[in-house]
Design a protein around this motif. Sequence first.
Motif, mmCIF file in Angstrom:
data_model
loop_
_atom_site.group_PDB
_atom_site.id
_atom_site.type_symbol
_atom_site.label_atom_id
_atom_site.label_comp_id
_atom_site.label_asym_id
_atom_site.label_seq_id
_atom_site.Cartn_x
_atom_site.Cartn_y
_atom_site.Cartn_z
ATOM 1 N N HIS A 135 0.838 -1.200 0.000
ATOM 2 C CA HIS A 135 0.000 0.000 0.000
ATOM 3 C C HIS A 135 0.867 1.242 0.000
ATOM 4 O O HIS A 135 2.087 1.164 0.145
ATOM 5 N N ASP A 158 0.765 5.308 1.902
ATOM 6 C CA ASP A 158 0.325 5.762 3.226
ATOM 7 C C ASP A 158 -0.495 7.049 3.168
ATOM 8 O O ASP A 158 -0.738 7.616 2.105
ATOM 9 N N HIS A 216 4.770 -0.208 -0.023
ATOM 10 C CA HIS A 216 5.435 -0.916 1.064
ATOM 11 C C HIS A 216 4.424 -1.766 1.821
ATOM 12 O O HIS A 216 3.210 -1.632 1.609
HETATM 13 FE FE FE2 Z 1 2.065 1.842 5.672
#
Ligand code: FE2
Length: 407
Positions: free
Chosen positions: A196, A198, A289
């Motif tokens: 994903h 952030d 990540h």
């Molecule tokens: Fe994350």
Amino acid sequence: MPFLTNGTPNTNGHTNGGKTTPVAPRLFSADRPPSLEEFKKLTTQSTPIQYPLASEITANVPIYELPDYSSLSPQQRSALQDEWYHILLSGPGVFVTKGLYRDTSLLDTVNDVYAKIIDEEKKLAGKRGDHFAGSGANDRIWNSFSKHCLKGPESFLEYYSNPWLPLISSAWLGPHHRLTAQVNIVKPGAKAQISHRDYHIGFQDNESCAKFPKALQVASQFLTLQGAVAHSDMPLESGPTRLLPFSQTFEEGYMAYRIPEFQNFFLEKHVSTPLDKGDGLFFNPALFHAAGQNDSADVLRSANLLQISSAFGKPMEMIDTYPLIEATWAGLVDTYKKNGLSDEVRTFVANVAEGYPFPTNLDRRVPETAGMAPESEQDLLIKGLENGWAKEKLLAELQKMKDDSRA
Ligand SMILES: [Fe+2]
């Protein structure tokens, strides 16, 4: 007058949906998937330039052995910041700082404070919001920054006096940033996260994400920096963060990361760097990540996640929405009764109340939906109109939302 009276845009001679215009759409298409080929090209390069101040580059991740902060001149510090800025912007998007905290006994003290907080929170009944893990697979402390301070002010004072933190943050965000922190302790057997990006846009579902114009999707990466301080050793088998270097440079990445083909590519190509207790990891929030799988027998993989926000995420004046909603609710209800959810009613709701539910308190405001963002004030007002809430009911719900959002 650019628009015809029937609302059709003046099209200037180019094709767009049957009409013609020279202007490209401002939004990424939710129907046309981003190009996996482009993404592969961007993320399979090797580090194109060297970073002379890094001690090594492992799997495209530059690694810095931090010396004593006080041993460096302002020029040397600035030179480090130049490299970090380059890495985050157009390089691999992530770097490691070895020895960010050299005094591991400080980390032991802080870990004891965290353990007390976790114990106390476990005793409290109730649902805990964790965006990715099933309950029980890990321990999470939301807002560890505030809780640490109030539970252990001495170690808090020392921990957050580390001058490397603002040096690293300001390389990306400039001055006046705000640091927040969340602790994550991942137990043996815990599964990996899905890849994903952030906060900000990484906390939106695909439909909400698609409404943000292309330039803002790119710009959002400049509003935050993600960091992690290792509070335990993190050997590879314990599943330190999986990273896909250069993936932050993919402009359409917020539209892409939920797509299975992109997730599979991440699974094939991600890298990880083992960390020692006290090391730091910093990355662009747009980097693809995921926390790794903890296959160790006995490592409680423990990190204090730092989320640092630019000063530019804030408006110029404070607006206290409660008295404004109190003064206008009756009139708004009257208009709604006459016209329903008209453009004017929606506009007023969008002006008077907050539409973005952050900053918030993620202990009390557990995200309920796949979009991962809790309800906003605007959602509440629309709900109140649709359900015929009296002013007292609406104001009580609004006050509860405000109280629950506090630290
Ligand atoms: Fe994350």
